[in-house]
Design a protein around this motif. Structure first.
Motif, PDB file in Angstrom:
ATOM      1  N   GLY A   8      66.418  51.778  52.526  1.00 26.37           N
ATOM      2  CA  GLY A   8      66.043  53.181  52.752  1.00 26.37           C
ATOM      3  C   GLY A   8      65.031  53.342  53.872  1.00 26.37           C
ATOM      4  O   GLY A   8      64.555  54.437  54.155  1.00 26.37           O
ATOM      5  N   GLN A   9      64.694  52.228  54.539  1.00 22.43           N
ATOM      6  CA  GLN A   9      63.695  52.310  55.613  1.00 22.43           C
ATOM      7  C   GLN A   9      64.371  52.787  56.898  1.00 22.43           C
ATOM      8  O   GLN A   9      65.463  52.322  57.252  1.00 22.43           O
ATOM      9  CB  GLN A   9      63.071  50.927  55.840  1.00 22.43           C
ATOM     10  CG  GLN A   9      61.848  50.995  56.726  1.00 22.43           C
ATOM     11  CD  GLN A   9      61.384  49.598  57.194  1.00 22.43           C
ATOM     12  OE1 GLN A   9      62.042  48.598  56.956  1.00 22.43           O
ATOM     13  NE2 GLN A   9      60.253  49.568  57.869  1.00 22.43           N
ATOM     14  N   TRP A  10      63.719  53.703  57.600  1.00 26.61           N
ATOM     15  CA  TRP A  10      64.209  54.198  58.894  1.00 26.61           C
ATOM     16  C   TRP A  10      64.144  53.030  59.880  1.00 26.61           C
ATOM     17  O   TRP A  10      63.090  52.430  60.075  1.00 26.61           O
ATOM     18  CB  TRP A  10      63.328  55.363  59.332  1.00 26.61           C
ATOM     19  CG  TRP A  10      63.700  55.988  60.637  1.00 26.61           C
ATOM     20  CD1 TRP A  10      64.920  55.972  61.249  1.00 26.61           C
ATOM     21  CD2 TRP A  10      62.831  56.729  61.491  1.00 26.61           C
ATOM     22  NE1 TRP A  10      64.859  56.666  62.424  1.00 26.61           N
ATOM     23  CE2 TRP A  10      63.600  57.137  62.605  1.00 26.61           C
ATOM     24  CE3 TRP A  10      61.483  57.105  61.422  1.00 26.61           C
ATOM     25  CZ2 TRP A  10      63.058  57.893  63.639  1.00 26.61           C
ATOM     26  CZ3 TRP A  10      60.947  57.856  62.451  1.00 26.61           C
ATOM     27  CH2 TRP A  10      61.741  58.248  63.554  1.00 26.61           C
ATOM     28  N   VAL A  11      65.284  52.698  60.487  1.00 28.86           N
ATOM     29  CA  VAL A  11      65.353  51.503  61.334  1.00 28.86           C
ATOM     30  C   VAL A  11      64.561  51.693  62.633  1.00 28.86           C
ATOM     31  O   VAL A  11      63.830  50.799  63.071  1.00 28.86           O
ATOM     32  CB  VAL A  11      66.839  51.158  61.647  1.00 28.86           C
ATOM     33  CG1 VAL A  11      66.930  50.032  62.678  1.00 28.86           C
ATOM     34  CG2 VAL A  11      67.578  50.786  60.371  1.00 28.86           C
ATOM     35  N   PHE A  12      64.698  52.862  63.239  1.00 28.19           N
ATOM     36  CA  PHE A  12      64.171  53.052  64.601  1.00 28.19           C
ATOM     37  C   PHE A  12      62.840  53.811  64.611  1.00 28.19           C
ATOM     38  O   PHE A  12      62.643  54.734  65.393  1.00 28.19           O
ATOM     39  CB  PHE A  12      65.229  53.763  65.457  1.00 28.19           C
ATOM     40  CG  PHE A  12      66.503  52.968  65.585  1.00 28.19           C
ATOM     41  CD1 PHE A  12      66.530  51.792  66.317  1.00 28.19           C
ATOM     42  CD2 PHE A  12      67.675  53.374  64.958  1.00 28.19           C
ATOM     43  CE1 PHE A  12      67.695  51.039  66.430  1.00 28.19           C
ATOM     44  CE2 PHE A  12      68.850  52.642  65.070  1.00 28.19           C
ATOM     45  CZ  PHE A  12      68.857  51.471  65.804  1.00 28.19           C
ATOM     46  N   TRP A  13      61.933  53.406  63.740  1.00 31.11           N
ATOM     47  CA  TRP A  13      60.655  54.114  63.615  1.00 31.11           C
ATOM     48  C   TRP A  13      59.628  53.684  64.670  1.00 31.11           C
ATOM     49  O   TRP A  13      58.754  54.456  65.044  1.00 31.11           O
ATOM     50  CB  TRP A  13      60.035  53.873  62.228  1.00 31.11           C
ATOM     51  CG  TRP A  13      59.576  52.450  62.010  1.00 31.11           C
ATOM     52  CD1 TRP A  13      60.313  51.431  61.490  1.00 31.11           C
ATOM     53  CD2 TRP A  13      58.295  51.881  62.345  1.00 31.11           C
ATOM     54  NE1 TRP A  13      59.576  50.266  61.475  1.00 31.11           N
ATOM     55  CE2 TRP A  13      58.342  50.505  61.989  1.00 31.11           C
ATOM     56  CE3 TRP A  13      57.114  52.398  62.901  1.00 31.11           C
ATOM     57  CZ2 TRP A  13      57.257  49.656  62.183  1.00 31.11           C
ATOM     58  CZ3 TRP A  13      56.029  51.536  63.092  1.00 31.11           C
ATOM     59  CH2 TRP A  13      56.117  50.180  62.727  1.00 31.11           C
ATOM     60  N   ALA A  14      59.771  52.437  65.164  1.00 31.80           N
ATOM     61  CA  ALA A  14      58.651  51.789  65.865  1.00 31.80           C
ATOM     62  C   ALA A  14      58.615  52.122  67.352  1.00 31.80           C
ATOM     63  O   ALA A  14      59.135  51.386  68.192  1.00 31.80           O
ATOM     64  CB  ALA A  14      58.717  50.279  65.658  1.00 31.80           C
ATOM     65  N   GLY A  15      58.013  53.247  67.688  1.00 36.30           N
ATOM     66  CA  GLY A  15      57.948  53.689  69.086  1.00 36.30           C
ATOM     67  C   GLY A  15      57.095  52.752  69.927  1.00 36.30           C
ATOM     68  O   GLY A  15      56.011  52.312  69.503  1.00 36.30           O
TER      69      GLY A  15
ATOM     70  N   ALA B  72      72.629  60.302  68.348  1.00 29.30           N
ATOM     71  CA  ALA B  72      71.763  60.979  67.373  1.00 29.30           C
ATOM     72  C   ALA B  72      71.935  60.339  65.993  1.00 29.30           C
ATOM     73  O   ALA B  72      70.958  60.128  65.253  1.00 29.30           O
ATOM     74  CB  ALA B  72      72.097  62.459  67.320  1.00 29.30           C
ATOM     75  N   GLU B  73      73.163  59.978  65.695  1.00 26.97           N
ATOM     76  CA  GLU B  73      73.448  59.382  64.380  1.00 26.97           C
ATOM     77  C   GLU B  73      72.777  58.010  64.245  1.00 26.97           C
ATOM     78  O   GLU B  73      72.132  57.710  63.240  1.00 26.97           O
ATOM     79  CB  GLU B  73      74.961  59.216  64.270  1.00 26.97           C
ATOM     80  CG  GLU B  73      75.497  59.097  62.867  1.00 26.97           C
ATOM     81  CD  GLU B  73      77.011  58.966  62.950  1.00 26.97           C
ATOM     82  OE1 GLU B  73      77.501  57.884  62.628  1.00 26.97           O
ATOM     83  OE2 GLU B  73      77.663  59.935  63.398  1.00 26.97           O
ATOM     84  N   GLN B  74      72.918  57.214  65.302  1.00 25.78           N
ATOM     85  CA  GLN B  74      72.299  55.874  65.264  1.00 25.78           C
ATOM     86  C   GLN B  74      70.780  55.995  65.126  1.00 25.78           C
ATOM     87  O   GLN B  74      70.159  55.273  64.348  1.00 25.78           O
ATOM     88  CB  GLN B  74      72.629  55.099  66.540  1.00 25.78           C
ATOM     89  CG  GLN B  74      74.037  54.563  66.582  1.00 25.78           C
ATOM     90  CD  GLN B  74      74.405  54.044  67.967  1.00 25.78           C
ATOM     91  OE1 GLN B  74      73.858  54.478  68.975  1.00 25.78           O
ATOM     92  NE2 GLN B  74      75.334  53.114  68.010  1.00 25.78           N
TER      93      GLN B  74
END
Ligand code: UTP
Length: 468
Positions: free
Chosen positions: A322-329, A312-314
């Motif tokens: 500040g960009q969310w790393v894992f945004w790209a579904g 969950a943390e990763q």
């Protein structure tokens, strides 16, 4: 009666798999031939190696999966080479220019479509191939019909023969082909739709690595995953045919998403303009906990990390900017260049095998069928290949951000998220939005369904309504 071919017997003996011959003496000639054919396709050393790795990981005697994935997740950055949704006049102009390039590709007959439809759809629990599922909120159009109508509408719009290839499996082939025949290929012309079968892989006993039998002359086989596409395109001759027809790009989609925009012109255009070998549509994940694989950059390669591989943390991590790393579904909507697929197909094993622990019914030593209970730990290991493992192998990749509400509404589960209910609601919502844009008010409680043959986009619908 034929004896077991000597080389096969030697292989079975070397890999301690002679149990598959337990009923050999009782088999008739055609059963023997069938069993030999199945066994000849098994890559014994590879299956043994992957089973051994999986067993070591499970028993903690190898680097644990979570530790190695953890480091991959820690090294992962937000994907590079991304075309975001247009949010300015200049970006909209760029998308429009890309769309013109994509349209040109379509008009020149450089594009073909492949639909992967070999999966068993176990989560949906539908007793036929998933493409036969009735999803239209008003008419009950099936998934296959929606895609067929898109293809027909695209052919008409671009005045080009758009080849449609449908990958089936042993589990779905006969019924799928029968369904298309019954519906007269939805007006597409039988010779313009090609069905080709993916391969299969055997299940092994999780504890011993021995091949499981589902009949006295039958291994327990299942489809080799959507990544089986690469080998299946070669074996079926489709790669050669595309080469001969001058088809250079392949639009790939899954059978479960009724709102896919097939052969999206800007997508094709960006793919060509950016010289990409493999382009993927990504959509912004709803949040870190959404169960969706994400596209990332790891050590200069584009890769996919499955949701199950992230803590969950990763999953919530932001980078220095500040960009969310894992945004790209991952939507599983891709465009491949044919040359890249040809390169992948040079080797049977370009894409790695993954293991899945599952409960698989099998024949025990006494020849009785055993159905392991769901409450039991899985008795078997199955193998499959994933098409997205092609991403790090591509020389150049590109990610194009899609409009999630419009393009990505898959039917995965029986109920709840990503189910027929959510997909039907999406189809109705899209229909209402297009009608509203054309100045037609619709009761929001009313289901709506617009055939791709009526309109492929809101602009086409507005023009048709204006003309009356
Ligand atoms: P899924 O991974 O959702 O698997 O497939 P599935 O078999 O359809 O469904 P579950 O997991 O059993 O519920 C995604 C896409 O890949 C295709 C499916 O038909 C679907 O279009 N697929 C999957 C294949 O073509 N072959 C396979 O071996 C697996």
């Amino acid at each position: 009666m034929a004896a077991v071919p000597a080389n096969l017997l030697a292989t079975l003996t070397e890999h301690q798999q002679t149990q598959v011959l337990r009923w050999w003496d009782q088999l008739n000639a055609s059963d023997r031939t069938q069993l030999i054919r199945q066994l000849e396709l098994v890559e014994f050393p590879l299956i043994r190696q992957i089973w051994q790795q999986a067993s070591q990981q499970a028993s903690g005697t190898a680097d644990s999966c979570s530790r190695s994935e953890g480091s991959r997740a820690d090294r992962a950055a937000a994907p590079r080479s991304v075309v975001r949704r247009p949010d300015s006049d200049s970006a909209r102009a760029e998308w429009a220019a890309a769309a013109r390039v994509g349209e040109d590709l379509l008009q020149r007959g450089r594009v073909a479509v492949v639909t992967v439809a070999g999966g068993q759809g176990s989560r949906l629990g539908f007793e036929h191939p998933k493409g036969m599922f009735p999803i239209g909120p008003v008419t009950g159009r099936t998934l296959f019909q929606i895609f067929a109508e898109q293809i027909l509408a695209l052919r008409r719009r671009h005045g080009a023969a758009l080849l449609w290839m449908i990958m089936t499996s042993d589990a779905t082939h006969e019924e799928t082909v029968g369904f298309f025949r019954e519906h007269d290929f939805f007006g597409l012309g039988a010779e313009t739709v090609e069905f080709f079968r993916q391969g299969s892989l055997p299940a092994v006993d999780a504890a011993t690595g021995r091949l499981l039998m589902c009949g006295r002359a039958d291994l327990c086989l299942s489809p080799d995953g959507h990544g089986g596409l690469v080998n299946a395109l070669r074996r079926s001759g489709m790669l050669r045919r595309m080469h001969d027809q001058g088809i250079e790009h392949i639009f790939y989609h899954q059978v479960d998403n009724p709102t896919v925009v097939m052969c999206s012109a800007p997508l094709l255009g960006f793919h060509l303009l950016r010289n990409s070998e493999l382009t993927t549509v990504a959509v912004r994940k709803l949040g870190p906990s959404e169960r969706m694989g994400v596209l990332v950059a790891v050590d200069e390669h584009t890769e996919i990390i499955e949701y199950s591989e992230l803590t969950a943390e990763q999953a919530a991590r932001s980078d220095a900017s500040g960009q969310w790393v894992f945004w790209a579904g991952n939507t599983a909507i891709h465009v491949f260049t044919r040359c890249f697929l040809e390169r992948l197909a040079d080797s049977e094993n370009s894409l790695p095998l993954h293991v899945a622990r599952k409960n698989v019914a099998f024949l025990d030593e006494a020849g009785r069928m055993v159905q392991p209970a769901d409450s039991q730990p899985p008795n078997a290991i199955k193998f499959e290949r994933f098409i997205f493992d092609a991403l790090p192998l591509a020389g150049t990749t590109l990610i194009v951000e899609g409009d999630r509400a419009r393009e990505f509404n898959p039917v995965k589960n029986h109920s709840g998220a990503d189910s027929p209910g959510t997909a039907r609601e999406a189809l109705s919502r899209i229909g209402r939005e297009w009608l509203a844009a054309a100045g037609v008010a619709v009761d929001p409680a009313q289901p709506v369904e617009i055939s791709p043959l009526t309109a492929l986009d809101p602009e086409e619908l507005s023009q048709k309504i204006e003309r009356g």
